[in-house]
Design a protein around this motif. Sequence first.
Motif, PDB file in Angstrom:
ATOM      1  N   THR A   1      28.381 -47.229  59.885  1.00 30.91           N
ATOM      2  CA  THR A   1      29.786 -47.064  60.241  1.00 30.91           C
ATOM      3  C   THR A   1      30.085 -47.950  61.437  1.00 30.91           C
ATOM      4  O   THR A   1      29.422 -47.842  62.472  1.00 30.91           O
ATOM      5  CB  THR A   1      30.107 -45.600  60.578  1.00 30.91           C
ATOM      6  N   ASP A   2      31.053 -48.834  61.270  1.00 31.66           N
ATOM      7  CA  ASP A   2      31.407 -49.752  62.349  1.00 31.66           C
ATOM      8  C   ASP A   2      31.933 -48.954  63.540  1.00 31.66           C
ATOM      9  O   ASP A   2      32.823 -48.101  63.393  1.00 31.66           O
ATOM     10  CB  ASP A   2      32.466 -50.738  61.865  1.00 31.66           C
ATOM     11  N   ASN A   3      31.383 -49.218  64.721  1.00 36.23           N
ATOM     12  CA  ASN A   3      31.730 -48.402  65.895  1.00 36.23           C
ATOM     13  C   ASN A   3      33.082 -48.776  66.500  1.00 36.23           C
ATOM     14  O   ASN A   3      33.551 -48.103  67.413  1.00 36.23           O
ATOM     15  CB  ASN A   3      30.629 -48.491  66.960  1.00 36.23           C
ATOM     16  N   VAL A   4      33.719 -49.831  65.988  1.00 39.44           N
ATOM     17  CA  VAL A   4      35.054 -50.203  66.459  1.00 39.44           C
ATOM     18  C   VAL A   4      36.123 -49.684  65.516  1.00 39.44           C
ATOM     19  O   VAL A   4      37.111 -49.060  65.926  1.00 39.44           O
ATOM     20  CB  VAL A   4      35.177 -51.734  66.622  1.00 39.44           C
ATOM     21  N   THR A   5      35.934 -49.922  64.210  1.00 38.14           N
ATOM     22  CA  THR A   5      36.964 -49.554  63.225  1.00 38.14           C
ATOM     23  C   THR A   5      36.688 -48.233  62.529  1.00 38.14           C
ATOM     24  O   THR A   5      37.571 -47.689  61.856  1.00 38.14           O
ATOM     25  CB  THR A   5      37.072 -50.647  62.141  1.00 38.14           C
ATOM     26  N   ASN A   6      35.447 -47.723  62.631  1.00 38.71           N
ATOM     27  CA  ASN A   6      35.022 -46.514  61.910  1.00 38.71           C
ATOM     28  C   ASN A   6      35.033 -46.707  60.399  1.00 38.71           C
ATOM     29  O   ASN A   6      35.112 -45.739  59.640  1.00 38.71           O
ATOM     30  CB  ASN A   6      35.897 -45.308  62.275  1.00 38.71           C
ATOM     31  N   ILE A   7      34.958 -47.944  59.939  1.00 35.44           N
ATOM     32  CA  ILE A   7      34.872 -48.224  58.503  1.00 35.44           C
ATOM     33  C   ILE A   7      33.407 -48.179  58.093  1.00 35.44           C
ATOM     34  O   ILE A   7      32.521 -48.679  58.798  1.00 35.44           O
ATOM     35  CB  ILE A   7      35.481 -49.605  58.176  1.00 35.44           C
ATOM     36  N   ASN A   8      33.142 -47.574  56.941  1.00 36.22           N
ATOM     37  CA  ASN A   8      31.785 -47.445  56.420  1.00 36.22           C
ATOM     38  C   ASN A   8      31.431 -48.667  55.569  1.00 36.22           C
ATOM     39  O   ASN A   8      32.106 -48.948  54.573  1.00 36.22           O
ATOM     40  CB  ASN A   8      31.656 -46.175  55.577  1.00 36.22           C
ATOM     41  N   TYR A   9      30.357 -49.360  55.944  1.00 36.63           N
ATOM     42  CA  TYR A   9      29.928 -50.574  55.233  1.00 36.63           C
ATOM     43  C   TYR A   9      28.603 -50.337  54.518  1.00 36.63           C
ATOM     44  O   TYR A   9      27.765 -49.548  54.960  1.00 36.63           O
ATOM     45  CB  TYR A   9      29.788 -51.749  56.201  1.00 36.63           C
ATOM     46  N   VAL A  10      28.434 -51.063  53.391  1.00 39.49           N
ATOM     47  CA  VAL A  10      27.196 -50.986  52.613  1.00 39.49           C
ATOM     48  C   VAL A  10      26.662 -52.398  52.403  1.00 39.49           C
ATOM     49  O   VAL A  10      27.369 -53.387  52.567  1.00 39.49           O
ATOM     50  CB  VAL A  10      27.431 -50.311  51.241  1.00 39.49           C
ATOM     51  N   SER A  11      25.393 -52.478  52.007  1.00 36.93           N
ATOM     52  CA  SER A  11      24.768 -53.759  51.717  1.00 36.93           C
ATOM     53  C   SER A  11      25.350 -54.365  50.449  1.00 36.93           C
ATOM     54  O   SER A  11      25.793 -53.649  49.539  1.00 36.93           O
ATOM     55  CB  SER A  11      23.257 -53.574  51.554  1.00 36.93           C
ATOM     56  N   ASP A  12      25.308 -55.682  50.357  1.00 37.65           N
ATOM     57  CA  ASP A  12      25.826 -56.374  49.167  1.00 37.65           C
ATOM     58  C   ASP A  12      24.788 -56.511  48.070  1.00 37.65           C
ATOM     59  O   ASP A  12      25.079 -57.055  47.001  1.00 37.65           O
ATOM     60  CB  ASP A  12      26.342 -57.764  49.548  1.00 37.65           C
ATOM     61  N   ALA A  13      23.566 -56.039  48.310  1.00 40.55           N
ATOM     62  CA  ALA A  13      22.476 -56.275  47.360  1.00 40.55           C
ATOM     63  C   ALA A  13      22.742 -55.671  45.986  1.00 40.55           C
ATOM     64  O   ALA A  13      22.240 -56.179  44.972  1.00 40.55           O
ATOM     65  CB  ALA A  13      21.166 -55.726  47.927  1.00 40.55           C
ATOM     66  N   GLU A  14      23.522 -54.586  45.927  1.00 43.22           N
ATOM     67  CA  GLU A  14      23.797 -53.938  44.645  1.00 43.22           C
ATOM     68  C   GLU A  14      24.927 -54.611  43.877  1.00 43.22           C
ATOM     69  O   GLU A  14      25.207 -54.235  42.732  1.00 43.22           O
ATOM     70  CB  GLU A  14      24.157 -52.460  44.880  1.00 43.22           C
ATOM     71  N   PHE A  15      25.559 -55.616  44.461  1.00 41.54           N
ATOM     72  CA  PHE A  15      26.733 -56.234  43.838  1.00 41.54           C
ATOM     73  C   PHE A  15      26.478 -57.649  43.333  1.00 41.54           C
ATOM     74  O   PHE A  15      27.342 -58.247  42.705  1.00 41.54           O
ATOM     75  CB  PHE A  15      27.903 -56.250  44.831  1.00 41.54           C
TER      76      PHE A  15
END
Length: 883
Positions: free
Chosen positions: A53-67
């Motif tokens: 979770t980005d500590n500035v925007t609180n947006i949850n990010y995931v790795s691109d490996a599954e895409f």
Amino acid sequence: MKVSGEMKLFQGFLPMFIVLFGLIITSVLVHAQNDQSGFISIDCGIDKGSTYTDNVTNINYVSDAEFTDSGEIHNILPIYNSFDIDTQITTLRSFPQNTRNCYTLKPTQGKGNRYLIRLRFMYGNYDFKEQLPEFDVYLGPDYWDTIKFNSSSKPVNMEIIHVLSSDYIHVCLVNTGRGTPLISAIELRLLAGNMYEETHFGSLYLFARVNFGSAFGTVRYEADKYDRLWSPISWPNSTYLYTLDKVYSGLFTTIDPPSEVMSDAITPKYPKESFKINWSPDNTSDKFFMYMHFAEIEILKINQKREFNIYLNGNLSYGPFSPLNHTTTTIYSGKPEITAPTYTLTINKTKNSTLPPIINALELYTLKKLPQNQTYDQDATALWSIKSNYKINIKSWQGDPCTTQEFVWEGIGCSYSDSEFPRIVSMNLSSSGLNGGIDPGIANLTMLHTLDLSNNNLTGYVPDFLSGLNFLTTLFLIGNNFVGPIPAELQAKANKGSLSLSFGSENTGDPTSSCNMNACKNKKGNKIIVPLISSVASLFVIMIALIAIWMIKKQKEHGRGLDIRKQQYTYSEVQSITDNFSVVLGKGGFGTVYHGIIGDTQVAVKMLSGSSLQGDKEFQAEAYLLLGIHHKNLISLVGYCNDENHKGIIYEFMANGNLESHLFADTTSSFLNWEERLQIVCDAAHGLEYLHHGCKPPIVHRDIKGTNILLNESFQAKLADFGLSKAFPTEGGTHISTAVAGTPGYLDPEYYTSTRLTEKSDVYSFGVVLLVVITGQPAITMYDNNNIHIHRLVNLKLAEGDINNIVDPRLQGDFDINSAWKAVELAMACVAHTPSRRPTMTEVVMELNDCLVVERACQETKPKKLTGLLSLNLESAYDPTPI
């Protein structure tokens, strides 16, 4: 309020109590909608399985490996990793392998919804080369844009508002030979159904989104629940205004800019002045949409009034208008604005206004047409399932299966229609190392007519669902390890001849194989292998008969004009025809072209030299091709010589040489007027159209250029030099992969980078020829002391808006302007970067005929001024050097 033009206002005339009610409802709902259920947030280049979770925007990010299935992960160099840089762009994935690499996303909300799609890129000298790459980005099958970096330390964003026509989103990076593609982040945001409804014109490609009056950084999530990026901008000669109170969206805008953006604004520093906001499009053909956001954030006194008019390029767009107190009003384009080389947005106070104008925020978008349909969802889902279950690792199996015809998945055949989604019609997975049973997903490929699963390690029973594929005509299963009988319905179709079935286990000879079981044999005990030999024999007899008829016909035709008893000549006969090679007409990469006479008829004889870049293969290809094609706009074969070490081709003689010799001639006697130029390119287009659409199989010339367009005594143009030509396969041929060949300047850059040859490769070359004819400039020309490709030169001059700056100045304006504009637009369409956006040669012929009609209607046809024997150059050049 008065509305002028196509500007519209998100505002209704409602009683104040309804307004207040709307404000209350909005304030209640705003926090309830601030979630990430419509987000897909991908940080490219972090380890597989990683999330944060980005500590500035609180947006949850995931790795691109599954895409994605390819690429390498990297970090930007520490020197570029400053404290104010977003976490997502400190890592990246690069793609040094393959021409095309794709990400595939499948949002849960599915097709029909409107999304904001944002891609982020930062080079950061991750590879220590200090060479900024440049590459193309595709959204599904459509070209989106070309990524260009200004520096290693500055990120680049691409953002588009797009309505999904498929359940899948494919983002593809294409290597164009100018550096390794890379990507840092992919962000997908679901928008409300009533936002940016102008997408019914097409997708909206973000040009600018600015927050006026802000002294702070970019505003995004959570302030903006849709995570749009509102960039602060410093505006000269202006006064910053701000309020600590909330600015409401309410019922007066569906765009819903956040209060943090609307709570500041700018006003002119000097009260009597106007606002002027200027910008220039990236391309002269760009069509803009504007969204202007206004809110009064000052407390006005009783005797104060703020009222203004809005003008675009001097035309009243909206007004008079007064912003509402702490409530957003959006004024926007109802349809694309009129194209112009530059734009000026002017906001003027009215006579009744005591205060200068104000503006809080502005969004500018260009209309981006993405017309190509993605693969039919059911077919795409089936293929993704097959890929996953069989663990298929074919490098081209990325993105949309049918995509553009240049990048269709290997082994997959597609049918295309302008009005329908592409469908999978054939699948060849022979010798692909498949294990297990036949995948049930194949049952969903309902348009399949050919399925080849031969020579794998498939086991189990042949499933009944194959019988339900109503269009299936060819089924190859031989070389596997199936057990049990063939389904009765499949065997019945094979017996009736409606299905070509190959079945057995010839790889292993396994005694349990169905090939060795009685249940797998027909009534005569023979294995079912169709087509029948008798059918082949019948076809062979028919072909022999047709060839005989054709040879008799051609002998009769040639007998009328030339004394030709045979088309093959000995070397001594060629010496006699050319008077021992005494008159040279021209020289090229193939060899020397000589003048000759057979009877009373002049001919041109092209002899292969020992040092030629082309050899026996090209010689034979041209001779055999010319034996089988006949069209008034293609050079005619008179004969050939294949006498030991002496090889040559004998053509009809073209008295006025090649097109290029006239375009760049120093003498006025060789000068071509506008109508003559149009007629010549019309003739050449007819010849190329015949190769593409009149020949079975279609033929791609591969070396269209001015020196290969020859002119006879009446200036009728004919295409020549077919040594590099290629024919497509008769079954399901959308492209062929072949070594790159052609002439620098005329060579299709997409063909060069992908080695996938299509008819659109010829269309590109013809477009260059057309630009050369229009401008009187070579394909690679000088501009500001630098070499530049002609299509870039014309693109630069288009921005000036004057056709006289583009057309050959030697014409001295003696042409119809409408005809010239139409020809320029057609030429630029032919050299479009994306092959699928180029017209077909049938469309080119129609457009050029229209140009000619317009020109002839404008002025009477002038007599031909050109006579005499000119240099003849029949050459092919092989040079894989990129443009």
